[in-house]
Design a protein around this motif. Structure first.
Motif, short mmCIF file in Angstrom:
data_model
loop_
_atom_site.label_atom_id
_atom_site.label_comp_id
_atom_site.label_asym_id
_atom_site.label_seq_id
_atom_site.Cartn_x
_atom_site.Cartn_y
_atom_site.Cartn_z
N ASN A 71 18.33 11.09 18.57
CA ASN A 71 18.32 11.96 19.74
C ASN A 71 19.70 12.03 20.40
OD1 ASN A 71 17.27 9.23 20.10
ND2 ASN A 71 17.19 9.68 22.28
N SER A 80 14.87 18.94 12.29
CA SER A 80 14.01 18.16 11.41
C SER A 80 12.59 18.13 11.96
CB SER A 80 14.53 16.72 11.30
OG SER A 80 13.62 15.93 10.56
N TRP A 83 10.69 13.22 12.48
CA TRP A 83 11.25 12.16 13.32
C TRP A 83 10.35 10.93 13.22
CZ3 TRP A 83 15.53 12.41 16.74
CH2 TRP A 83 16.20 13.63 16.72
N LEU A 99 13.74 6.78 19.02
CA LEU A 99 13.58 7.88 18.06
C LEU A 99 14.57 7.74 16.92
CD1 LEU A 99 13.34 10.85 20.57
CD2 LEU A 99 11.46 9.65 19.45
N TRP A 101 16.00 10.13 13.76
CA TRP A 101 16.03 11.40 13.04
C TRP A 101 15.94 11.07 11.55
CZ3 TRP A 101 19.08 13.09 9.10
CH2 TRP A 101 19.03 14.46 8.80
N VAL A 108 6.26 14.10 11.75
CA VAL A 108 6.61 13.02 12.66
C VAL A 108 5.68 11.83 12.40
CG1 VAL A 108 6.63 12.32 15.09
CG2 VAL A 108 7.51 14.57 14.43
#
Length: 194
Positions: A71, A80, A83, A99, A101, A108
């Protein structure tokens, strides 16, 4: 240097680069363990985030990436749908979640793992690094990558958690760390894990 590693020389990069949030000694010193202040010493490596060239390099050397603190790098990474959300199950002045990526071919994903200051799942030991991640979270993140992953790199090794996870999982690991103090800790931890 961009010629240290060839393109796609590892299957996956799993890393936690500095975010530039200035996790400094004064903030850290306000947190206590067993009634005593923890002194991590001078923390200068988190004054700013790594540059765009470093992010591009770690994306170039691997086909898959998991970048914790993604983030803080969203302006340098492509969009994306995959996550990773790590729910720390905590309270106080710490973030509820972290978080990561990824460019993994998934939706997610979320993992819960208690990491509330000094309350940690399984009482996992801290190794004098203020932003250490739990081995359980890193193992789980690696397992989100395709099943044929055999080689993993962490170019921001810190206290070596990614290397410990790889040792436990039987994966080939490459780690890079500029701070000698953390490099020595990482080497000891990884050696013990093997």
């Amino acid at each position: 240097s961009s010629d240290l590693m060839a393109d796609r020389s590892v299957d996956v990069v799993v890393t936690d680069p500095p975010y530039g949030i200035n996790e400094n000694e004064r903030k850290i010193a306000s947190r206590v363990r067993g009634g005593r202040v923890i002194d991590y010493g001078p923390v200068t490596w988190d004054k700013e985030r790594v540059d765009a060239a470093a992010i591009e390099h770690l994306r170039r050397v691997s086909s898959q990436q998991v970048i914790f603190g993604g983030n803080y790098y969203a302006d340098l990474l492509p969009a994306s749908s995959s996550w990773i959300v790590w729910d720390k199950m905590n309270s106080g002045d710490f973030a509820d979640c972290e978080l990561a990526w990824t460019n993994l071919p998934k939706a997610v994903r979320r993992i819960e793992c208690l990491w509330n200051g000094f309350a940690r799942e399984g009482n996992e030991e801290r190794f004098d690094h203020p932003t250490q991640k739990p081995v359980k979270v890193i193992e789980w993140a690696i397992r989100q990558a395709p099943d044929d992953v055999a080689t993993v790199c962490d170019p921001f090794l810190g206290s070596g958690t990614t290397g410990v996870a790889c040792a436990r999982m039987g994966l080939t690991f490459t780690g890079i760390e500029r701070e000698r103090k953390y490099f020595d800790i990482a080497c000891r931890r990884i050696e013990q894990a093997y």
